[in-house]
Enzyme design. Structure first.
Site, PDB file in Angstrom:
ATOM      1  CE  LYS A  10      -3.726  -2.489   2.314  1.00 33.01           C
ATOM      2  NZ  LYS A  10      -4.218  -2.843   3.670  1.00 33.01           N
TER       3      LYS A  10
ATOM      4  CD  GLN B   9      -2.961  -4.188   6.710  1.00 31.34           C
ATOM      5  OE1 GLN B   9      -3.123  -3.010   5.987  1.00 31.34           O
ATOM      6  NE2 GLN B   9      -3.642  -5.307   6.563  1.00 31.34           N
TER       7      GLN B   9
ATOM      8  CG  ASP C 225      -9.438  -0.005   4.757  1.00 25.62           C
ATOM      9  OD1 ASP C 225      -9.220  -0.458   3.536  1.00 25.62           O
ATOM     10  OD2 ASP C 225      -8.900  -0.971   5.635  1.00 25.62           O
TER      11      ASP C 225
END
Ligand code: ADP
Length: 278
Positions: free
Chosen positions: A49, A93, A116
């Site tokens: 990412k 994460q 997200d």
């Protein structure tokens, strides 16, 4: 003839669009990835990412915390990032090390920075049909369907799997696009009977080879979200070879949905940055 959808090509197009938008931005967008602990798989995902962020010309505002970080310490980092005007998007994460509670941490992320799309506030907006940042994997699926010109309005879309990460938001997003949506899961009585009625079939069950020829209607579009490591390489939830001549289109594994997820994360970051400016 069954078309294999080229996820790498669509992802490259999305990433090029993002890079062009970044280049034209008055302020460079920044993504803060937050990695707690040293889970090797998470480290690999975060590294990918961060690389994509830099390739898009955005600012890589990564933060690492040790595995023994407390709930309060992670909260403080997230609150700092939430308040920092240089941070357009925040990505915590998952999974977190044992002892940390993900849900209250995710909910420290303001909706405008929730790239997200996994906080309760973003999920609530989606459920109510309101505008907002959407989870990356189902966004990638929609992008692929749009790139292929698959008609969603009035189509019957069947989603297999009801996870918060993929299945549920996917069903809501297809509904928002005016599809008639059926959400199947592990307790669905006769899965094949349900999936055979799909014009668009999205499989996100995490079960290798779950869906084969007996599950697919002639002319359907089949999107395989599953990804499994096997001795022969990566495989999905769909036995794709069986669908040749049955499905109109299928996504391969690898090279289908996988490359789209990071591309959509980049697109969400630019979108979040644009909102902050407007
Ligand atoms: P993912 O991250 O791909 O969404 P999860 O493991 O979080 O995967 O969720 C798996 C989902 O798939 C669950 O909603 C579950 O009900 C569904 N599922 C698992 N096995 C089957 C099955 N055999 N048939 C239909 N659905 C299944």
């Amino acid at each position: 003839m069954t078309t294999t959808i080229d996820g790498r090509a669509v992802a490259a197009r999305v990433r090029a669009q993002v890079a062009a938008e970044v280049a034209a931005s008055p302020r460079i967008p920044g993504l803060a990835t937050v990695l707690v602990g040293d889970d090797p798989a998470s480290a690999v995902y975060v590294a990918a990412k961060r690389r994509a962020v830099r390739e898009a010309g955005m600012r890589d505002l990564h933060r690492s915390l040790p595995a023994h970080a407390t709930q309060a310490e992670v909260t403080t980092v997230l609150d700092d990032l939430a308040a920092d005007p240089a941070v357009s998007g925040i990505l915590l994460q998952l999974p977190l090390p044992p002892g940390l509670d993900a849900a209250p941490l995710l909910d420290r992320i303001p909706v405008g920075k929730d790239v997200d799309g996994l906080t309760a506030a973003s999920a609530g907006r989606l459920a109510r049909g309101e505008d907002g940042l959407r989870p990356c994997t189902p966004s990638g699926v929609l992008e692929l369907l749009d790139a292929e010109g698959v008609k969603l309005r009035g189509a019957h879309a069947v989603v297999v799997g009801r996870s918060a990460l993929v299945g549920r938001p996917m069903a809501d997003m297809l509904l928002q696009r005016d599809a008639t949506v059926t959400l199947a899961h592990r307790h669905t009585a006769d899965l094949a009977a349900v999936t055979r009625t799909a014009d668009v079939l999205v499989v996100a069950a995490g079960v290798r080879g779950l869906v084969g020829a007996g599950h697919v209607r002639h002319g359907a579009t089949v999107i395989d979200v599953g990804i499994h490591r096997t001795p022969g390489g990566l495989a999905g939830d769909v036995r794709t070879a069986e669908l040749d001549g049955i499905a109109a289109r299928v996504t391969p594994v690898p090279g289908g949905v996988g490359p789209m997820t990071i591309a959509m994360l980049m697109a969400n970051t630019v979108r979040a940055a644009r909102w902050r400016r407007s």
